[in-house]
Design an enzyme around this catalytic site. Structure first.
Site, PDB file in Angstrom:
ATOM      1  N   HIS A 262       0.703  -1.875   0.053  1.00  0.00           N
ATOM      2  CA  HIS A 262       0.095  -0.448   0.158  1.00  0.00           C
ATOM      3  C   HIS A 262       1.051   1.187  -0.306  1.00  0.00           C
ATOM      4  O   HIS A 262       0.672   2.408  -0.345  1.00  0.00           O
ATOM      5  CB  HIS A 262      -0.701   0.100   1.295  1.00  0.00           C
ATOM      6  CG  HIS A 262      -1.570   1.356   1.124  1.00  0.00           C
ATOM      7  ND1 HIS A 262      -3.120   1.301   0.581  1.00  0.00           N
ATOM      8  CD2 HIS A 262      -1.849   2.351   2.251  1.00  0.00           C
ATOM      9  CE1 HIS A 262      -3.792   2.517   1.095  1.00  0.00           C
ATOM     10  NE2 HIS A 262      -2.666   3.551   2.292  1.00  0.00           N
ATOM     11  N   GLU A 263       2.103   1.390   0.867  1.00  0.00           N
ATOM     12  CA  GLU A 263       2.512   2.332   0.887  1.00  0.00           C
ATOM     13  C   GLU A 263       3.421   2.503  -0.419  1.00  0.00           C
ATOM     14  O   GLU A 263       3.466   4.273  -0.402  1.00  0.00           O
ATOM     15  CB  GLU A 263       3.449   2.427   2.505  1.00  0.00           C
ATOM     16  CG  GLU A 263       2.361   2.530   3.657  1.00  0.00           C
ATOM     17  CD  GLU A 263       1.035   3.438   3.628  1.00  0.00           C
ATOM     18  OE1 GLU A 263       1.413   4.680   3.349  1.00  0.00           O
ATOM     19  OE2 GLU A 263       0.609   3.602   3.877  1.00  0.00           O
ATOM     20  N   HIS A 266       1.777   4.668  -2.951  1.00  0.00           N
ATOM     21  CA  HIS A 266       2.073   6.084  -2.819  1.00  0.00           C
ATOM     22  C   HIS A 266       3.304   6.581  -3.099  1.00  0.00           C
ATOM     23  O   HIS A 266       3.308   6.920  -3.929  1.00  0.00           O
ATOM     24  CB  HIS A 266       2.160   6.113  -1.242  1.00  0.00           C
ATOM     25  CG  HIS A 266       0.087   6.307  -0.296  1.00  0.00           C
ATOM     26  ND1 HIS A 266      -0.757   7.400  -1.133  1.00  0.00           N
ATOM     27  CD2 HIS A 266      -0.406   5.569   0.540  1.00  0.00           C
ATOM     28  CE1 HIS A 266      -1.662   6.643  -0.755  1.00  0.00           C
ATOM     29  NE2 HIS A 266      -1.421   5.727   0.403  1.00  0.00           N
ATOM     30  N   GLU A 300      -4.030   7.893  -3.025  1.00  0.00           N
ATOM     31  CA  GLU A 300      -5.094   6.724  -2.394  1.00  0.00           C
ATOM     32  C   GLU A 300      -5.015   5.657  -3.867  1.00  0.00           C
ATOM     33  O   GLU A 300      -5.371   4.231  -2.971  1.00  0.00           O
ATOM     34  CB  GLU A 300      -6.280   6.684  -1.281  1.00  0.00           C
ATOM     35  CG  GLU A 300      -6.627   5.869  -0.810  1.00  0.00           C
ATOM     36  CD  GLU A 300      -5.468   5.829   0.114  1.00  0.00           C
ATOM     37  OE1 GLU A 300      -5.072   6.459  -0.297  1.00  0.00           O
ATOM     38  OE2 GLU A 300      -5.085   4.628   1.442  1.00  0.00           O
TER      39      GLU A 300
HETATM   40 ZN    ZN Z   1      -2.712   5.475   1.888  1.00  0.00          ZN
END
Ligand code: ZN
Length: 507
Positions: A262-263, A266, A300
């Site tokens: 997830h990170e 980003h 996101e």
């Molecule tokens: Zn996030």
């Protein structure tokens, strides 16, 4: 480039440097700073934020902005930079420097109080801090009178141009279709077993496995690093220093792995912006930051895509499952790829948002959105939050938290001053699926490439269409440009129904 634009870049670069120093101090607070440092840190951040704000709304910057606007070619990147700075300057001018200083000071202390209150599961220790944060947010909304909703000025800081009424509309549509899907799955809950994910998994091995995966995805460790923190996050000081954090759950395989992916989603975004768009400060929340995105919803979409559309896909694990079995032979050696794929996608209403499955995740967001709206309308006081929380989670997910740590205290956002942020998670889920449908058209054999552990074309497409543009476009403008459509829940609902229909035999 003209002289006036150069001057504008020089001042905006100074504001950016101050904002990056703030980001670094915040990163340090959440990773290595000893607890005793919190009071001093709050002052440092408040001082630098005030300086950045004053420079940003000052006459010199305003004059440079106007002169540059007259000089740039309207179709150029320079014109887009001027447009974005102008938008953010106009908003910032409505906010007094005293407010900025007080807000930053308050949220830094509230963050510390939240860490302790969450560890002790004691809402009353956090309450006075939350009351201060709320008072400041209500005052902030007032700077933007008249508004359609007091939530609008906050939402607009994370999702430029988006109105509360549009979020409501999209959420209503989603809820109508998503709740029956979750109910249909609940009737077949026994179809998926994930008990083997809940056993001891060595911390170091999990951490290192995640690092290898995100390196393969394209996160550049020459310009990034991963550290431990209470709450996983990504922060960037410029495109060449983009850091992520994660936490380890030694008794459950999933959170650490998917947290890293997830990170990294980003971080790959921030590392990929075009050089000429770096070092431009943007407004995020109520302060200036050194991040460079169209919006948090777009940001996101990148993280949720890596975490879910890639990380929870069968194709991805065709490439990585044999390696994972080698890393954890006693836990997973006898578990088939199919059982593993089903287990990591098990749907089960749960208390913790960041660990929620894809089918129930948005329900966590909707309940937070409803609570925040009530807080901003002044219909709900901080003191009544635990009760409001518990009744909403019962309504949305049929659960009662055993304590506040697993309820109202679980998220960092309110302590950090991030009211208005939560909707961007759901927007990100929807946008990720819209982009994915386009990706599948533009990149032939996408799934086969992922199954072979090849991500160059996937990430290349994201760089080309999303990352490089930084904060150049409004989020909905960018989305339309790439997919030919505005925001819609349909691709997301198609994805959910097809994936979970297959896993749970609903079709
Ligand atoms: Zn996030």
């Amino acid at each position: 480039m003209g002289e006036n634009f150069d001057k504008l870049r020089k001042i905006s670069g100074t504001v950016f440097d101050l904002a990056s120093a703030v980001s670094l101090l915040e990163w340090d607070q959440q990773t290595y700073m000893p607890p005793g440092g919190s009071e001093g840190r709050a002052s440092q951040i408040a001082t630098l934020s005030r300086m950045a704000h004053e420079l940003f709304i000052g006459d010199e910057f305003g004059a440079a902005l106007e002169a540059a606007e007259a000089e740039v070619d309207p179709d150029s990147d320079e014109a887009r930079i001027v447009w974005r700075l102008k938008r953010d300057v106009h908003k910032s001018r409505r906010v007094p420097a005293d407010w900025v200083e007080e807000h930053e000071h308050t949220v830094r202390l509230a963050f510390n109080a939240w860490v302790n209150a969450r560890a002790a599961s004691d809402f009353s220790a956090f309450r006075p801090h939350l009351e201060k944060v709320l008072r400041l947010k209500l005052a902030y909304a007032e700077f933007f009178q008249p508004y359609e909703s007091p939530y609008d000025p906050l939402l607009d800081n994370y999702e430029p141009g988006m109105k509360t009424s549009s979020v409501k509309q999209v959420f209503d549509q989603l809820r109508r279709e998503q709740v029956p899907l979750v109910e249909a799955i609940a009737e077949r809950a026994d179809a998926v077993d994930d008990s083997f994910l809940h056993q001891p998994f060595d911390d170091r091995t999990q951490w290192d496995f995640g690092l290898q995966v995100i390196r393969d995805l394209g996160y550049d460790f020459e310009r990034g690093r991963q550290d431990k923190a209470v709450h996983p996050f990504c922060t960037s000081f410029n495109k060449n220093d983009v850091r992520i954090t994660n936490r380890i759950n030694g008794n459950f395989f999933g959170p650490t792995m998917f947290g890293s992916m997830h990170e990294a989603g980003h971080a790959i975004y921030d590392q990929g912006i075009a050089n000429n768009l770096d070092r431009i400060p943007i407004m995020s929340g109520s302060s200036l930051t050194s991040s460079h995105h169209a919006s948090h919803g777009i940001h996101e979409s990148q993280s949720r895509m890596m975490e879910n559309l890639v990380g929870r896909s069968r194709a991805f694990w065709q490439a990585y499952y044999p390696r994972l079995q080698q890393a954890f032979p006693s836990q997973l050696g006898q578990v088939s790829l199919d059982s593993f794929y089903r287990a990591i996608n098990r749907v089960r209403p749960s208390l913790i948002r960041v660990e929620a499955d894809e089918a129930t995740y948005n329900l966590h967001i909707m309940l937070r959105f409803e609570i925040e709206l009530e807080l901003m309308r002044g219909n709900l006081a901080a003191a009544d939050l635990p009760e409001a929380w518990n009744s909403k989670i019962q309504e949305f997910l049929g659960l009662t938290p055993p304590n506040d740590a697993q309820g109202v205290l679980q998220d960092i956002h309110w302590a950090d001053g991030y009211i208005g942020y939560f909707p961007t998670y759901t927007l990100g889920n929807l946008i990720a699926c819209q982009l994915w449908e386009q990706l599948e058209q533009d990149v032939p054999n996408l799934s086969a490439q992922i199954a072979a552990g090849k991500f160059e074309n996937l990430v290349g497409w994201l760089h080309e269409n999303i990352h490089q543009h930084g904060a150049k476009f409004q989020p909905m403008e960018l989305l339309k440009h790439v997919t030919g459509q505005g925001l819609t829940a349909q691709p997301y609902l198609r994805y959910l129904k097809s994936k979970y229909g297959e896993i749970y035999g609903l079709n």
